[in-house]
Scaffold this motif. Structure first.
Motif, PDB file in Angstrom:
ATOM      1  N   VAL A 344       3.299  10.622   2.284  1.00 21.82           N
ATOM      2  CA  VAL A 344       3.458   9.270   2.816  1.00 21.82           C
ATOM      3  C   VAL A 344       4.836   8.749   2.403  1.00 21.82           C
ATOM      4  CG1 VAL A 344       2.571   6.923   2.819  1.00 21.82           C
ATOM      5  CG2 VAL A 344       0.999   8.845   2.659  1.00 21.82           C
ATOM      6  N   PRO A 345       5.625   8.187   3.305  1.00 21.58           N
ATOM      7  CA  PRO A 345       6.906   7.581   2.901  1.00 21.58           C
ATOM      8  C   PRO A 345       6.675   6.393   1.971  1.00 21.58           C
ATOM      9  CG  PRO A 345       6.831   7.908   5.278  1.00 21.58           C
ATOM     10  CD  PRO A 345       5.443   8.144   4.769  1.00 21.58           C
ATOM     11  N   GLU A 346       7.464   6.308   0.909  1.00 24.21           N
ATOM     12  CA  GLU A 346       7.345   5.187  -0.018  1.00 24.21           C
ATOM     13  C   GLU A 346       7.668   3.877   0.704  1.00 24.21           C
ATOM     14  OE1 GLU A 346       9.818   5.835  -3.376  1.00 24.21           O
ATOM     15  OE2 GLU A 346       8.478   7.317  -4.300  1.00 24.21           O
ATOM     16  N   GLY A 347       6.851   2.876   0.458  1.00 21.16           N
ATOM     17  CA  GLY A 347       7.026   1.588   1.107  1.00 21.16           C
ATOM     18  C   GLY A 347       6.245   1.425   2.387  1.00 21.16           C
ATOM     19  N   ASP A 348       5.638   2.499   2.869  1.00 24.33           N
ATOM     20  CA  ASP A 348       4.821   2.418   4.083  1.00 24.33           C
ATOM     21  C   ASP A 348       3.391   2.109   3.652  1.00 24.33           C
ATOM     22  OD1 ASP A 348       3.588   2.669   6.537  1.00 24.33           O
ATOM     23  OD2 ASP A 348       4.795   4.394   7.148  1.00 24.33           O
ATOM     24  N   HIS A 349       3.086   0.824   3.482  1.00 26.03           N
ATOM     25  CA  HIS A 349       1.797   0.418   2.932  1.00 26.03           C
ATOM     26  C   HIS A 349       0.637   0.775   3.872  1.00 26.03           C
ATOM     27  CE1 HIS A 349       4.011  -1.799  -0.137  1.00 26.03           C
ATOM     28  NE2 HIS A 349       4.783  -2.273   0.834  1.00 26.03           N
ATOM     29  N   VAL A 350       0.866   0.645   5.167  1.00 23.05           N
ATOM     30  CA  VAL A 350      -0.188   0.973   6.121  1.00 23.05           C
ATOM     31  C   VAL A 350      -0.518   2.458   6.046  1.00 23.05           C
ATOM     32  CG1 VAL A 350      -0.795   1.024   8.570  1.00 23.05           C
ATOM     33  CG2 VAL A 350       0.429  -0.951   7.629  1.00 23.05           C
ATOM     34  N   ALA A 351       0.511   3.312   6.036  1.00 25.27           N
ATOM     35  CA  ALA A 351       0.278   4.752   5.952  1.00 25.27           C
ATOM     36  C   ALA A 351      -0.343   5.128   4.614  1.00 25.27           C
ATOM     37  CB  ALA A 351       1.589   5.498   6.162  1.00 25.27           C
ATOM     38  N   HIS A 352       0.032   4.431   3.541  1.00 31.34           N
ATOM     39  CA  HIS A 352      -0.529   4.725   2.225  1.00 31.34           C
ATOM     40  C   HIS A 352      -2.033   4.467   2.213  1.00 31.34           C
ATOM     41  CE1 HIS A 352      -1.233   4.482  -2.113  1.00 31.34           C
ATOM     42  NE2 HIS A 352      -0.101   5.151  -2.271  1.00 31.34           N
ATOM     43  N   ARG A 353      -2.459   3.364   2.809  1.00 36.20           N
ATOM     44  CA  ARG A 353      -3.884   3.072   2.855  1.00 36.20           C
ATOM     45  C   ARG A 353      -4.630   4.075   3.742  1.00 36.20           C
ATOM     46  NH1 ARG A 353      -4.734  -2.732   4.759  1.00 36.20           N
ATOM     47  NH2 ARG A 353      -6.885  -2.214   4.184  1.00 36.20           N
ATOM     48  N   ALA A 354      -3.985   4.458   4.861  1.00 35.66           N
ATOM     49  CA  ALA A 354      -4.614   5.454   5.737  1.00 35.66           C
ATOM     50  C   ALA A 354      -4.750   6.795   5.030  1.00 35.66           C
ATOM     51  CB  ALA A 354      -3.799   5.601   7.016  1.00 35.66           C
ATOM     52  N   ALA A 355      -3.709   7.203   4.288  1.00 35.66           N
ATOM     53  CA  ALA A 355      -3.773   8.478   3.572  1.00 35.66           C
ATOM     54  C   ALA A 355      -4.847   8.437   2.493  1.00 35.66           C
ATOM     55  CB  ALA A 355      -2.413   8.798   2.967  1.00 35.66           C
ATOM     56  N   GLY A 356      -4.993   7.307   1.808  1.00 38.36           N
ATOM     57  CA  GLY A 356      -6.044   7.195   0.807  1.00 38.36           C
ATOM     58  C   GLY A 356      -7.428   7.352   1.406  1.00 38.36           C
ATOM     59  N   GLN A 357      -7.619   6.764   2.586  1.00 34.69           N
ATOM     60  CA  GLN A 357      -8.917   6.917   3.253  1.00 34.69           C
ATOM     61  C   GLN A 357      -9.135   8.360   3.703  1.00 34.69           C
ATOM     62  OE1 GLN A 357     -11.168   4.526   3.443  1.00 34.69           O
ATOM     63  NE2 GLN A 357     -12.648   5.831   4.521  1.00 34.69           N
ATOM     64  N   LEU A 358      -8.066   9.012   4.167  1.00 32.71           N
ATOM     65  CA  LEU A 358      -8.191  10.419   4.558  1.00 32.71           C
ATOM     66  C   LEU A 358      -8.559  11.291   3.363  1.00 32.71           C
ATOM     67  CD1 LEU A 358      -5.201  10.917   7.032  1.00 32.71           C
ATOM     68  CD2 LEU A 358      -7.638  11.139   7.568  1.00 32.71           C
ATOM     69  N   VAL A 359      -7.942  11.009   2.207  1.00 30.51           N
ATOM     70  CA  VAL A 359      -8.264  11.773   1.002  1.00 30.51           C
ATOM     71  C   VAL A 359      -9.738  11.596   0.647  1.00 30.51           C
ATOM     72  CG1 VAL A 359      -7.853  11.943  -1.482  1.00 30.51           C
ATOM     73  CG2 VAL A 359      -5.928  11.773   0.094  1.00 30.51           C
ATOM     74  N   LEU A 380      -2.577  12.986  -2.315  1.00 27.87           N
ATOM     75  CA  LEU A 380      -1.636  11.973  -1.826  1.00 27.87           C
ATOM     76  C   LEU A 380      -0.327  12.083  -2.585  1.00 27.87           C
ATOM     77  CD1 LEU A 380      -1.042   9.537  -0.048  1.00 27.87           C
ATOM     78  CD2 LEU A 380      -2.074   8.094  -1.806  1.00 27.87           C
ATOM     79  N   LEU A 381       0.784  12.120  -1.833  1.00 29.39           N
ATOM     80  CA  LEU A 381       2.104  12.247  -2.447  1.00 29.39           C
ATOM     81  C   LEU A 381       3.084  11.308  -1.756  1.00 29.39           C
ATOM     82  CD1 LEU A 381       4.009  13.723  -4.420  1.00 29.39           C
ATOM     83  CD2 LEU A 381       4.475  15.350  -2.585  1.00 29.39           C
ATOM     84  N   PRO A 382       3.403  10.156  -2.333  1.00 28.90           N
ATOM     85  CA  PRO A 382       4.457   9.302  -1.776  1.00 28.90           C
ATOM     86  C   PRO A 382       5.826   9.954  -1.954  1.00 28.90           C
ATOM     87  CG  PRO A 382       2.988   8.060  -3.225  1.00 28.90           C
ATOM     88  CD  PRO A 382       2.710   9.505  -3.462  1.00 28.90           C
ATOM     89  N   VAL A 383       6.654   9.906  -0.941  1.00 31.60           N
ATOM     90  CA  VAL A 383       7.972  10.538  -0.954  1.00 31.60           C
ATOM     91  C   VAL A 383       9.017   9.497  -0.580  1.00 31.60           C
ATOM     92  CG1 VAL A 383       9.427  12.300   0.112  1.00 31.60           C
ATOM     93  CG2 VAL A 383       7.042  12.803  -0.405  1.00 31.60           C
ATOM     94  N   SER A 384      10.101   9.469  -1.335  1.00 29.19           N
ATOM     95  CA  SER A 384      11.203   8.544  -1.026  1.00 29.19           C
ATOM     96  C   SER A 384      11.916   8.993   0.246  1.00 29.19           C
ATOM     97  CB  SER A 384      12.195   8.499  -2.189  1.00 29.19           C
ATOM     98  OG  SER A 384      13.354   7.771  -1.834  1.00 29.19           O
ATOM     99  N   VAL A 385      12.184   8.066   1.130  1.00 33.61           N
ATOM    100  CA  VAL A 385      12.875   8.416   2.372  1.00 33.61           C
ATOM    101  C   VAL A 385      14.381   8.543   2.153  1.00 33.61           C
ATOM    102  CG1 VAL A 385      11.131   7.391   3.861  1.00 33.61           C
ATOM    103  CG2 VAL A 385      12.996   5.970   3.001  1.00 33.61           C
ATOM    104  N   ASP A 386      14.899   7.949   1.058  1.00 25.22           N
ATOM    105  CA  ASP A 386      16.335   8.050   0.798  1.00 25.22           C
ATOM    106  C   ASP A 386      16.698   9.445   0.298  1.00 25.22           C
ATOM    107  OD1 ASP A 386      16.678   5.387   1.519  1.00 25.22           O
ATOM    108  OD2 ASP A 386      16.234   4.676  -0.506  1.00 25.22           O
ATOM    109  N   ARG A 387      15.937   9.932  -0.696  1.00 18.71           N
ATOM    110  CA  ARG A 387      16.149  11.288  -1.215  1.00 18.71           C
ATOM    111  C   ARG A 387      14.785  11.978  -1.300  1.00 18.71           C
ATOM    112  NH1 ARG A 387      20.997  12.334  -3.523  1.00 18.71           N
ATOM    113  NH2 ARG A 387      20.076  13.932  -4.857  1.00 18.71           N
ATOM    114  N   PRO A 388      14.275  12.434  -0.163  1.00 20.96           N
ATOM    115  CA  PRO A 388      12.927  13.024  -0.163  1.00 20.96           C
ATOM    116  C   PRO A 388      12.869  14.300  -1.014  1.00 20.96           C
ATOM    117  CG  PRO A 388      14.031  13.402   1.941  1.00 20.96           C
ATOM    118  CD  PRO A 388      14.901  12.471   1.169  1.00 20.96           C
TER     119      PRO A 388
END
Length: 466
Positions: A344-359, A380-388
């Motif tokens: 999940v890209p860091e800062g993408d709160h909607v995707a973070h919640r969706a990934a948590g539900q998928l897990v 679940l692994l948040p990844v920085s979009v600036d330096r992934p």
């Protein structure tokens, strides 16, 4: 929106979501206008004095008189009469304006810092203009022209005497010829007198000597434009419009992928499915308490304005069905037990919640088991979009990327896909999370007791939903 025509509905949505920011910028513009009224455009007052020029004047002669009224000599004389500290005729150059009006009238307008000074400036300039014009007319009279006019008058007088002599020498009787002769002589005398009168009236010196100031200037009661109120209102309006134009231009230039196909193309992955996430902006607003976060929350900049309003979704059971179908598709793609990274890209709160539900759904499916071996386990692994950065392949054998639409550029998404490839993880699929408006929960919408709730997921877990 980057390819769509800007419509009123877009502007309305921007005003609803960014009204606090626009109001703050309008206040800043008003303060800038107020500062300009103090420093750049201090209050000024203007009034006008009128000078009448009798007689007949040609347009070019009136323009000459206008130039004389604003000449350095007249302004120097006016400055001497005013006796304002530190003010000379040169300083008055930008404060005095003269123009010719209908009826041979010269209007002299003076602008000063107070109504009294404005009135004094207009009156003194008009008086000095009249005096200087009369001085020019009297001092510059051509002596040769004056001599010629005097000689002409003497000749006219001699002609009048000759006419009288001829009239007396004419037939003294009452014959028709005698009466006609005397009548013609009298007409000639009258014509000569009228010609001399017109010549005297047309003399410039005579017209200039008749100049008169038509009363004192009226003391002004209001400021000259731009007034302080106009500057404040103009500053607020300019900043408001610039903010609106800036928002629209930024939205017009936005090239972030918004559709599932565009996102899949940027990642080079297949679309597994789309899941719904109840829109809960207040949940992620509470995260972080820095000054920048608080200011963004106050101005409303922490929420995007250029995305359409979330659509209303079904109940909780319908949303859970979508998550189960995504997990089932993942199971069908790779039969047998498998561990995957849910990136999940860091800062993408909607995707973070969706990934948590998928897990949570994947963990529940794996624990209950199935004929095909259960769902893959997700971490679940948040990844920085600036330096992934994605860890090297170990227990996980692939990556599932979960993102929301319209938040990331093509370059950022491609960077995440390259980071997966560098870590030896094959991107097995893409899941797009869409924010939706959830209906009020009812007892039937609650999950059964045997279903595992969505746990708090940490990026350092080694597997499952730790």
């Amino acid at each position: 929106m980057n390819e769509d025509t800007i419509r009123l509905v877009v502007i309305g949505r921007m005003l609803r979501r960014r009204w606090r920011l626009l109001a703050a910028l309008a206040v800043v513009g008003a303060l800038v206008g107020y500062g300009a009224s103090l420093v750049v455009f201090p209050p000024r007052y203007t009034t006008t004095a009128s000078v009448l020029l009798p007689g007949q004047w040609e347009e070019r002669e009136l323009l000459t008189e206008v130039d004389i009224a604003t000449s350095s000599t007249v302004l120097d004389l006016a400055a001497d009469k005013l006796r304002w500290a530190g003010v000379s005729g040169t300083d008055l150059k930008d404060q005095v304006v003269a123009k010719a009006a209908d009826g041979n009238i010269i209007k002299i307008s003076g602008t000063a810092d107070t109504p009294k000074h404005s009135q004094q400036l207009s009156d003194r300039t008009a008086e000095q203009f009249v005096g200087f014009a009369k001085q020019i007319a009297g001092g510059s009279a051509d002596s040769e022209a004056a001599t010629q006019r005097a000689a002409l008058r003497k000749q006219v007088e001699a002609a009048n005497r000759r006419i009288s002599d001829l009239a007396q020498a004419a037939d003294p009787g009452q014959t028709v010829e005698g009466v006609e002769a005397r009548t013609s002589l009298e007409k000639l005398r009258t014509s000569l007198e009228e010609a001399m009168t017109k010549l005297d009236q047309a003399a410039p010196a005579s017209n200039t000597a008749g100049m008169v100031v038509m009363g004192p200037a009226v003391r002004p009661t209001g400021e000259a434009a731009p007034t302080r109120v106009q500057l404040i209102a103009g500053g607020a309006l300019v900043f408001f419009l610039l903010a609106v134009i800036g928002h629209l231009a930024a939205a017009r230039m936005n090239r972030r992928p918004r559709t599932e196909r565009e996102i899949a193309t940027a990642l080079g992955a297949d679309l597994i499915g789309t899941v719904d996430v109840p829109d809960d902006r207040h949940a992620h607003r509470a995260e972080g308490g820095g000054a920048r976060t608080r200011i963004g929350r106050l101005l409303g900049t922490d929420v995007r304005w250029d995305t359409p309003a979330p659509q209303r979704s079904g109940d909780e059971a319908g949303r859970r069905v979508r998550y189960r179908r995504v997990c089932a598709r993942l199971r069908d793609r790779s039969p047998g037990p498998q561990r995957l990274l849910a990136i999940v890209p860091e800062g993408d709160h909607v995707a973070h919640r969706a990934a948590g539900q998928l897990v949570a759904e994947a963990t529940s499916g794996a624990s209950t088991g199935s004929a095909s071996g259960g769902h893959p386990l997700l971490r679940l692994l948040p990844v920085s979009v600036d330096r992934p950065m994605v860890p090297d392949r170990a227990t996980e054998s692939g990556a599932l990327i979960v993102v929301s639409a319209g938040n990331w550029t093509t370059a950022e998404l491609s960077g995440i896909a390259r980071a997966c490839a560098d870590g030896g993880h094959e991107v097995v699929g893409l899941v797009v999370a869409d924010p939706v408006l959830a209906r009020p929960a009812s007892p039937a919408d609650h999950p059964p007791h045997h279903a595992a709730p969505a746990p708090a997921v940490h990026s350092h877990a080694t597997g499952g939903s730790a």
